[in-house]
Scaffold this motif. Sequence first.
Motif, PDB file in Angstrom:
ATOM      1  N   HIS A  79       0.793  -1.235   0.000  1.00 39.87           N
ATOM      2  CA  HIS A  79       0.000   0.000   0.000  1.00 39.87           C
ATOM      3  C   HIS A  79       0.826   1.287   0.000  1.00 39.87           C
ATOM      4  O   HIS A  79       0.292   2.352  -0.269  1.00 39.87           O
ATOM      5  CB  HIS A  79      -0.921   0.023   1.222  1.00 39.87           C
ATOM      6  N   ILE A 124       0.564  -7.439  -4.554  1.00 40.89           N
ATOM      7  CA  ILE A 124      -0.573  -6.961  -3.761  1.00 40.89           C
ATOM      8  C   ILE A 124      -1.126  -8.136  -2.960  1.00 40.89           C
ATOM      9  O   ILE A 124      -1.300  -9.244  -3.484  1.00 40.89           O
ATOM     10  CB  ILE A 124      -1.656  -6.357  -4.673  1.00 40.89           C
ATOM     11  N   ILE A 125      -1.402  -7.877  -1.723  1.00 41.20           N
ATOM     12  CA  ILE A 125      -1.806  -8.896  -0.753  1.00 41.20           C
ATOM     13  C   ILE A 125      -2.751  -9.963  -1.340  1.00 41.20           C
ATOM     14  O   ILE A 125      -2.485 -11.146  -1.219  1.00 41.20           O
ATOM     15  CB  ILE A 125      -2.409  -8.215   0.507  1.00 41.20           C
ATOM     16  N   HIS A 126      -3.832  -9.557  -1.971  1.00 39.90           N
ATOM     17  CA  HIS A 126      -4.850 -10.543  -2.350  1.00 39.90           C
ATOM     18  C   HIS A 126      -4.407 -11.429  -3.508  1.00 39.90           C
ATOM     19  O   HIS A 126      -4.772 -12.595  -3.593  1.00 39.90           O
ATOM     20  CB  HIS A 126      -6.176  -9.836  -2.664  1.00 39.90           C
ATOM     21  N   ASP A 182      -7.748  -6.230   5.453  1.00 38.55           N
ATOM     22  CA  ASP A 182      -8.014  -5.437   4.260  1.00 38.55           C
ATOM     23  C   ASP A 182      -9.384  -5.857   3.739  1.00 38.55           C
ATOM     24  O   ASP A 182      -9.704  -7.048   3.725  1.00 38.55           O
ATOM     25  CB  ASP A 182      -6.945  -5.692   3.196  1.00 38.55           C
ATOM     26  N   HIS A 241     -10.632  -6.236   0.880  1.00 42.11           N
ATOM     27  CA  HIS A 241     -10.770  -7.104  -0.289  1.00 42.11           C
ATOM     28  C   HIS A 241     -10.193  -8.509  -0.087  1.00 42.11           C
ATOM     29  O   HIS A 241      -9.990  -9.257  -1.047  1.00 42.11           O
ATOM     30  CB  HIS A 241     -10.212  -6.402  -1.531  1.00 42.11           C
ATOM     31  N   SER A 265      -4.259  -4.238 -10.738  1.00 40.11           N
ATOM     32  CA  SER A 265      -4.590  -4.202  -9.297  1.00 40.11           C
ATOM     33  C   SER A 265      -4.903  -5.599  -8.794  1.00 40.11           C
ATOM     34  O   SER A 265      -4.886  -6.573  -9.546  1.00 40.11           O
ATOM     35  CB  SER A 265      -5.741  -3.253  -8.982  1.00 40.11           C
ATOM     36  N   CYS A 266      -5.236  -5.679  -7.506  1.00 40.23           N
ATOM     37  CA  CYS A 266      -5.536  -6.995  -6.932  1.00 40.23           C
ATOM     38  C   CYS A 266      -6.800  -7.584  -7.534  1.00 40.23           C
ATOM     39  O   CYS A 266      -7.029  -8.783  -7.462  1.00 40.23           O
ATOM     40  CB  CYS A 266      -5.707  -6.878  -5.419  1.00 40.23           C
ATOM     41  N   CYS A 326      -0.428  -1.289  -4.815  1.00 41.25           N
ATOM     42  CA  CYS A 326      -1.765  -0.686  -4.894  1.00 41.25           C
ATOM     43  C   CYS A 326      -1.782   0.616  -5.691  1.00 41.25           C
ATOM     44  O   CYS A 326      -2.675   0.843  -6.503  1.00 41.25           O
ATOM     45  CB  CYS A 326      -2.298  -0.452  -3.490  1.00 41.25           C
ATOM     46  N   CYS A 350      -4.874   2.747  -6.995  1.00 39.95           N
ATOM     47  CA  CYS A 350      -6.111   2.185  -6.466  1.00 39.95           C
ATOM     48  C   CYS A 350      -6.436   2.761  -5.093  1.00 39.95           C
ATOM     49  O   CYS A 350      -7.590   2.791  -4.677  1.00 39.95           O
ATOM     50  CB  CYS A 350      -6.012   0.662  -6.404  1.00 39.95           C
ATOM     51  N   ILE A 351      -5.403   3.220  -4.378  1.00 40.41           N
ATOM     52  CA  ILE A 351      -5.630   3.692  -3.000  1.00 40.41           C
ATOM     53  C   ILE A 351      -5.157   5.139  -2.832  1.00 40.41           C
ATOM     54  O   ILE A 351      -4.802   5.581  -1.750  1.00 40.41           O
ATOM     55  CB  ILE A 351      -4.961   2.710  -1.989  1.00 40.41           C
ATOM     56  N   ASN A 400     -11.570  -1.777  -8.072  1.00 41.02           N
ATOM     57  CA  ASN A 400     -12.860  -2.133  -7.475  1.00 41.02           C
ATOM     58  C   ASN A 400     -13.629  -0.946  -6.920  1.00 41.02           C
ATOM     59  O   ASN A 400     -14.849  -0.920  -6.928  1.00 41.02           O
ATOM     60  CB  ASN A 400     -12.652  -3.184  -6.381  1.00 41.02           C
ATOM     61  N   ARG A 418     -10.883   8.716  -4.406  1.00 39.83           N
ATOM     62  CA  ARG A 418     -10.214   7.460  -4.056  1.00 39.83           C
ATOM     63  C   ARG A 418      -8.894   7.283  -4.824  1.00 39.83           C
ATOM     64  O   ARG A 418      -7.890   6.890  -4.251  1.00 39.83           O
ATOM     65  CB  ARG A 418     -11.160   6.292  -4.363  1.00 39.83           C
TER      66      ARG A 418
HETATM   67 FE1  SF4 Z   1      -4.584  -2.551  -2.971  1.00 37.55          FE
HETATM   68 FE2  SF4 Z   1      -6.656  -1.538  -4.264  1.00 37.55          FE
HETATM   69 FE3  SF4 Z   1      -6.470  -4.118  -3.888  1.00 37.55          FE
HETATM   70 FE4  SF4 Z   1      -6.953  -2.551  -1.818  1.00 37.55          FE
HETATM   71  S1  SF4 Z   1      -8.293  -2.846  -3.539  1.00 37.55           S
HETATM   72  S2  SF4 Z   1      -5.499  -4.259  -1.888  1.00 37.55           S
HETATM   73  S3  SF4 Z   1      -5.789  -0.771  -2.381  1.00 37.55           S
HETATM   74  S4  SF4 Z   1      -5.086  -2.880  -5.100  1.00 37.55           S
END
Ligand code: SF4
Length: 754
Positions: free
Chosen positions: A95, A139-141, A159, A161, A357-358, A421, A424-425, A446, A452
């Motif tokens: 992030h 990205i984490i997801h 998080d 998502h 993105s994720c 991210c 996206c953030i 998303n 945002r």
């Molecule tokens: Fe990162 Fe956006 Fe996915 Fe959240 S929604 S983990 S900010 S890429």
Amino acid sequence: MVFDIDMIKKVYAALPGKVEATRQLLGRPLTLAEKILYAHLYAPTTTPFERGKSYVEFAPDRVAMQDATAQMALLQFMTAGRNKVAVPSTVHCDHLIQAKVGATQDLAAAVDTNKEVYDFLSSISDKYGIGFWKPGAGIIHQVVLENYAFPGGMMIGTDSHTPNAGGLGMVAIGVGGADAVDVMAGLPWELKMPKLIGVKLTGKMSGWTSAKDVILKVAGILTVKGGTGAIVEYFGEGADSLSATGKGTICNMGAEIGATCSLFAYDSKMADYLKVTSRAEVAALADGVKEHLRPDAEVYAEPAKYYDQVIEINLDELEPHVNGPFTPDLAWPISKFAQAIKENNWPEKLEVALIGSCTNSSYEDISRSASLAKQAIDKQLDMKSEFTITPGSELVRYTIERDGLLSTFDQVGGVVLANACGPCIGQWARHIDDPNRKNSIITSFNRNFAKRNDGLASTHAFVASPEIVTALAIAGDLTFNPLTDTLKNKNGEDVKLDEPTGFELPVKGFAVDDAGYQAPAEDGSKVQVIVSPTSDRLQLLEAFPAWEGTDLKGLKLLIKAKGKCTTDHISMAGPWLKYRGHLDNISNNMLIGAVNAFNDKTDTVKNSLTGEYGAVPATMRAYKAAGLGAVVVGDENYGEGSSREHAAMEPRHLGVRAILVKSFARIHETNLKKQGMLGLTFANKEDYDKIQEDDSIDIVGLTTFAPGKPLSVVLHHKDGSTDEFAVNHTYNEQQIEWFKAGGALNVIRAEAAK
Ligand code: SF4
């Protein structure tokens, strides 16, 4: 191998017995969500739980944390009195990387700027047995889907998502850091038994339609509140026809309808994905228990009997959708979108198009988008708008580079951003001539609340599939419908884009040079956690004070917030992300985005001690300095959006005692409880109108605080009159203990010390 195969073996060994016991307990066939939830109870039960009512204690298999939320979660974990995490856990540095120039420079800048945070996260992970994914790893997801998610498992993540892992059949739920602390400390994690929404997918997608369009359509049907407190379970032959990563996209964006999580049943697509991501062993184990990783046959036959609500979508007829602006549930089929743009006077010109993105950076997504970029080259078309690509992980990035897809994007002027991210953030240093000019962007991400992506209120952000985003980037115009319209190429000829094509999985398999993973120390007892005492980004935590044992009298009204008040309004992201590990410093953003109902302004409230108007955080600090508590009043679905517990910790830190609203978003309500705050709702929503700007507020009934028993609020108005009304709460016995102790962490630490 980064995943814990022994843990998965244990889950699968116990699954058949637990599923059969649940079938006996409920006396009927089971949905998939029920199988997984009951298989993850912290302790067996002899009575069924009531959906939407019963609080249930669960034992998730895993925890994942991203770097913005991990800081506060791990600062809290440090004070919980444990030596090692109780379940496999990971941290993902995604992030804090700002998108400015391109992947290499932006990553290097982030490593430099965030060094103290990364050093802290790396060292604390090392110490407590946590897997650490370095900046640039992804990205984490996406990383969780590629490495850790497994059918029939249950995880929580700090998080919103996190439900992305539902694409591999996992109950994966976004929580606040305080919940992660519970699970990492080996304590039960509590959740209200979710309701179940069944989405039956019939038919099969083709042409321009993609998995993203399923969730964009569902968001239009259910709206941003429609999934609240529910697990959305997808089934039907259409569900089985979707790739595992497509399923992940759908589950990811379930967060946009407020769903607890979303879920698909185990099938051959999931097995294929597990195999291609080096987890053939997991696929083989899942095959061994596969009937327990799908709903019982009777559920398919009569879904209305087993789900609280059933929606049906025919994929044969599903059109590509574009949702927005400003909210992800404003759904437009592409055939109606141009008209919507014109009628609403939204800017037609598309300035920036962003894919990845994720949510949407699978090999399938990228290869289908690249097929359109290739057409642009072959058909002599220019890419008219700026175009960026955010790979979800280094595994994806390396593979798409190897397969020439990044080079195709490069040829049309696409800019590859870091595996992070970024835009996206709000981590996006966008170049725009006039930040107040109305403008349009479109993403395959998303979320599209105002500000945002780039922090600009003037930006109209739309959300669509990567294929539609790419096609619109080529056109540079939001009124273009790639299914029907033509474009003028460099030779003045009218050309039409063909349907996108791609590969569900890479033909040559995935590859990566350095995935960016750091395993924790075998014995972390000697590892020092690195926190500088002079840091303005990290601050060790002090315990919040316990409840004083009396009703709360003479509280000030800090703000009566009007309309949407998301966690972004309560604790803004963007530039504030940097203070996520420093409670006092980040508290300077508290509620600065909320609209004051008395003057329609943000960050301008009346200080009733001086009569002057000032910023919300400064006003609250003045009350605190005077030894006064305060109340925040809010509207519907207060705290929707992300899972950040800062939105609960900041008011707690600055001395707010209660949040009184028409309704709460689930995660935020839980976060308030964890921090020892009072989260209350108007028993009669019209009582919101009785709150006046100069009110002094009492909260009465706390000495007999009990589950299901309303409290009272007394308003003392400036003119000497009073109003009294009932307020509801959803605290159970344990949560009331948290309130009394001053927060859940105080209870955990006391238990660890016993
Ligand atoms: Fe990162 Fe956006 Fe996915 Fe959240 S929604 S983990 S900010 S890429």
